[in-house]
Design a protein around this motif. Sequence first.
Motif, PDB file in Angstrom:
ATOM      1  N   TRP A   1      -3.020  -2.335  10.181  1.00  0.00           N
ATOM      2  CA  TRP A   1      -3.872  -3.530  10.253  1.00  0.00           C
ATOM      3  C   TRP A   1      -5.187  -3.290   9.514  1.00  0.00           C
ATOM      4  CZ3 TRP A   1      -8.637  -4.363  12.788  1.00  0.00           C
ATOM      5  CH2 TRP A   1      -9.048  -5.701  12.839  1.00  0.00           C
ATOM      6  N   LEU A   2      -5.770  -2.114   9.695  1.00  0.00           N
ATOM      7  CA  LEU A   2      -7.042  -1.813   9.037  1.00  0.00           C
ATOM      8  C   LEU A   2      -6.895  -1.750   7.523  1.00  0.00           C
ATOM      9  CD1 LEU A   2      -8.409   0.919  11.492  1.00  0.00           C
ATOM     10  CD2 LEU A   2      -9.376  -1.360  11.115  1.00  0.00           C
ATOM     11  N   LEU A   3      -5.726  -1.324   7.039  1.00  0.00           N
ATOM     12  CA  LEU A   3      -5.478  -1.228   5.601  1.00  0.00           C
ATOM     13  C   LEU A   3      -4.744  -2.458   5.062  1.00  0.00           C
ATOM     14  CD1 LEU A   3      -4.405   2.503   5.634  1.00  0.00           C
ATOM     15  CD2 LEU A   3      -6.374   1.622   4.379  1.00  0.00           C
ATOM     16  N   ASN A   4      -4.361  -3.371   5.977  1.00  0.00           N
ATOM     17  CA  ASN A   4      -3.590  -4.555   5.611  1.00  0.00           C
ATOM     18  C   ASN A   4      -2.316  -4.165   4.868  1.00  0.00           C
ATOM     19  OD1 ASN A   4      -3.132  -7.332   5.624  1.00  0.00           O
ATOM     20  ND2 ASN A   4      -4.056  -7.606   3.612  1.00  0.00           N
ATOM     21  N   ALA A   5      -1.660  -3.120   5.361  1.00  0.00           N
ATOM     22  CA  ALA A   5      -0.490  -2.551   4.686  1.00  0.00           C
ATOM     23  C   ALA A   5       0.797  -3.195   5.185  1.00  0.00           C
ATOM     24  CB  ALA A   5      -0.440  -1.048   4.911  1.00  0.00           C
ATOM     25  N   ALA A   6       1.688  -3.510   4.259  1.00  0.00           N
ATOM     26  CA  ALA A   6       2.922  -4.207   4.602  1.00  0.00           C
ATOM     27  C   ALA A   6       3.923  -3.316   5.310  1.00  0.00           C
ATOM     28  CB  ALA A   6       3.549  -4.783   3.334  1.00  0.00           C
TER      29      ALA A   6
ATOM     30  N   VAL B   1       0.867  -1.181   0.000  1.00  0.00           N
ATOM     31  CA  VAL B   1       0.000   0.000   0.000  1.00  0.00           C
ATOM     32  C   VAL B   1       0.896   1.221   0.000  1.00  0.00           C
ATOM     33  CG1 VAL B   1      -1.788   1.284   1.229  1.00  0.00           C
ATOM     34  CG2 VAL B   1      -1.782  -1.223   1.305  1.00  0.00           C
ATOM     35  N   ASN B   2       0.732   2.108  -0.976  1.00  0.00           N
ATOM     36  CA  ASN B   2       1.541   3.314  -1.083  1.00  0.00           C
ATOM     37  C   ASN B   2       0.652   4.545  -0.935  1.00  0.00           C
ATOM     38  OD1 ASN B   2       3.994   1.919  -1.761  1.00  0.00           O
ATOM     39  ND2 ASN B   2       3.151   1.603  -3.810  1.00  0.00           N
ATOM     40  N   GLY B   3       1.033   5.439  -0.044  1.00  0.00           N
ATOM     41  CA  GLY B   3       0.271   6.669   0.119  1.00  0.00           C
ATOM     42  C   GLY B   3       0.441   7.256   1.504  1.00  0.00           C
ATOM     43  N   VAL B   4      -0.310   8.299   1.762  1.00  0.00           N
ATOM     44  CA  VAL B   4      -0.240   9.025   3.036  1.00  0.00           C
ATOM     45  C   VAL B   4      -1.634   9.065   3.645  1.00  0.00           C
ATOM     46  CG1 VAL B   4       0.429  11.171   4.181  1.00  0.00           C
ATOM     47  CG2 VAL B   4       1.612  10.458   2.092  1.00  0.00           C
TER      48      VAL B   4
ATOM     49  N   PRO C   1      -1.814  10.625  -2.367  1.00  0.00           N
ATOM     50  CA  PRO C   1      -0.690  10.033  -3.113  1.00  0.00           C
ATOM     51  C   PRO C   1       0.650  10.295  -2.439  1.00  0.00           C
ATOM     52  CG  PRO C   1      -1.555  11.964  -4.246  1.00  0.00           C
ATOM     53  CD  PRO C   1      -2.512  11.671  -3.137  1.00  0.00           C
ATOM     54  N   VAL C   2       1.638   9.496  -2.789  1.00  0.00           N
ATOM     55  CA  VAL C   2       2.972   9.604  -2.188  1.00  0.00           C
ATOM     56  C   VAL C   2       3.533  11.014  -2.321  1.00  0.00           C
ATOM     57  CG1 VAL C   2       5.363   8.819  -2.403  1.00  0.00           C
ATOM     58  CG2 VAL C   2       3.492   7.161  -2.522  1.00  0.00           C
TER      59      VAL C   2
ATOM     60  N   ASP D   1     -13.131   0.037   0.679  1.00  0.00           N
ATOM     61  CA  ASP D   1     -13.215   1.485   0.456  1.00  0.00           C
ATOM     62  C   ASP D   1     -12.115   2.263   1.181  1.00  0.00           C
ATOM     63  OD1 ASP D   1     -15.475   1.030  -1.037  1.00  0.00           O
ATOM     64  OD2 ASP D   1     -16.879   1.526   0.591  1.00  0.00           O
ATOM     65  N   ARG D   2     -11.331   1.605   2.006  1.00  0.00           N
ATOM     66  CA  ARG D   2     -10.402   2.326   2.879  1.00  0.00           C
ATOM     67  C   ARG D   2      -9.251   2.979   2.136  1.00  0.00           C
ATOM     68  NH1 ARG D   2     -10.583  -2.385   7.577  1.00  0.00           N
ATOM     69  NH2 ARG D   2     -12.723  -1.909   8.257  1.00  0.00           N
ATOM     70  N   ASP D   3      -8.830   2.399   1.015  1.00  0.00           N
ATOM     71  CA  ASP D   3      -7.730   3.007   0.257  1.00  0.00           C
ATOM     72  C   ASP D   3      -8.094   4.390  -0.270  1.00  0.00           C
ATOM     73  OD1 ASP D   3      -6.279   0.771   0.738  1.00  0.00           O
ATOM     74  OD2 ASP D   3      -6.054   0.142  -1.349  1.00  0.00           O
TER      75      ASP D   3
END
Length: 305
Positions: free
Chosen positions: A37-42, A14-17, A236-237, A229-231
């Motif tokens: 955890w909510l975004l399942n981001a690495a 997941v890329n972003g702010v 953007p970066v 919908d969370r993304d």
Amino acid sequence: MAKAPQRRTPRRVVNGVLFLDKAVGISSNNALQKARWLLNAAKGGHTGTLDPMASGLLPLTLGEATKFSQTLLDADKAYDATVLLGVTTTTADAEGEVLARCPVDVSDSDIEQALVKLRGDIEQVPPMYSALKHHGKALYEYARAGIEIPREPRHVRIHRFECLSRDGDSLMVRVECSKGTYVRTLASDLGAMLGCGAHLTALRRTRIGPFVIDGAVLLADIEAMPPEDRDSLLAPVDSLLVHLPRLDLDANQTRSFTHGQSAQGCIGAAGGVFRVYHDEGFLGVGNLDDAGALVPTRLISTSNQ
């Protein structure tokens, strides 16, 4: 019969702010881990801690955005805070033990005169209850053990320090300051100048650099959304780099730049640091010299944008 272990869903890129409005009572790192955890981001990081007792703006960087976290670590910040006169604590905030109580006999004019002295370029001694390191150990660890470590004063700049309102011995103040400023130390110093002592009872960060609290989301807001919908909450970066001028490259220049080589012939722009693009795709940051050579200083991976 033993239950089979549950398989965990692999973390995704997941890329972003994420501009988070951190609630009172949670640490910055716990807020980051919950958001991941909510975004399942690495991969993720934050751009400057807020104490658990503080609320407000906490930009979280995910994936490739972590490469630009320093941009906001170095930025000016703004806070709304509540200061209680007449009581000093071990931590200079409401989480510490009370050291002394003194009568408060100060006028609004006395308060303004003290605030004036704390504006501009000042020297500030970092508090013992802070995360600053001494021999690899946080100062607050020494403080909890009853050990006082000498600290050198640090130069900070207070752009704004004003009293918005007063309710008896409680002051609502607004602070705009440089990086490295401890607002609870400002509160303590204000109390010392007034001769009655003081400590911070509430703190809310309202701005970091060009970004303000308006539009920031709570963890509860994210949790209430459908996962798919969370993304949509992510900026953007390159949103962290809006203060830098933009430079667009052609295909040949892009090939050199993305391979870590200088891109030649970047004319029509003055030298300096630029955010760099090709066909609307963000490539990273580069330093342009007077001869038109753009040297990459921070590249992002374009394979997983």
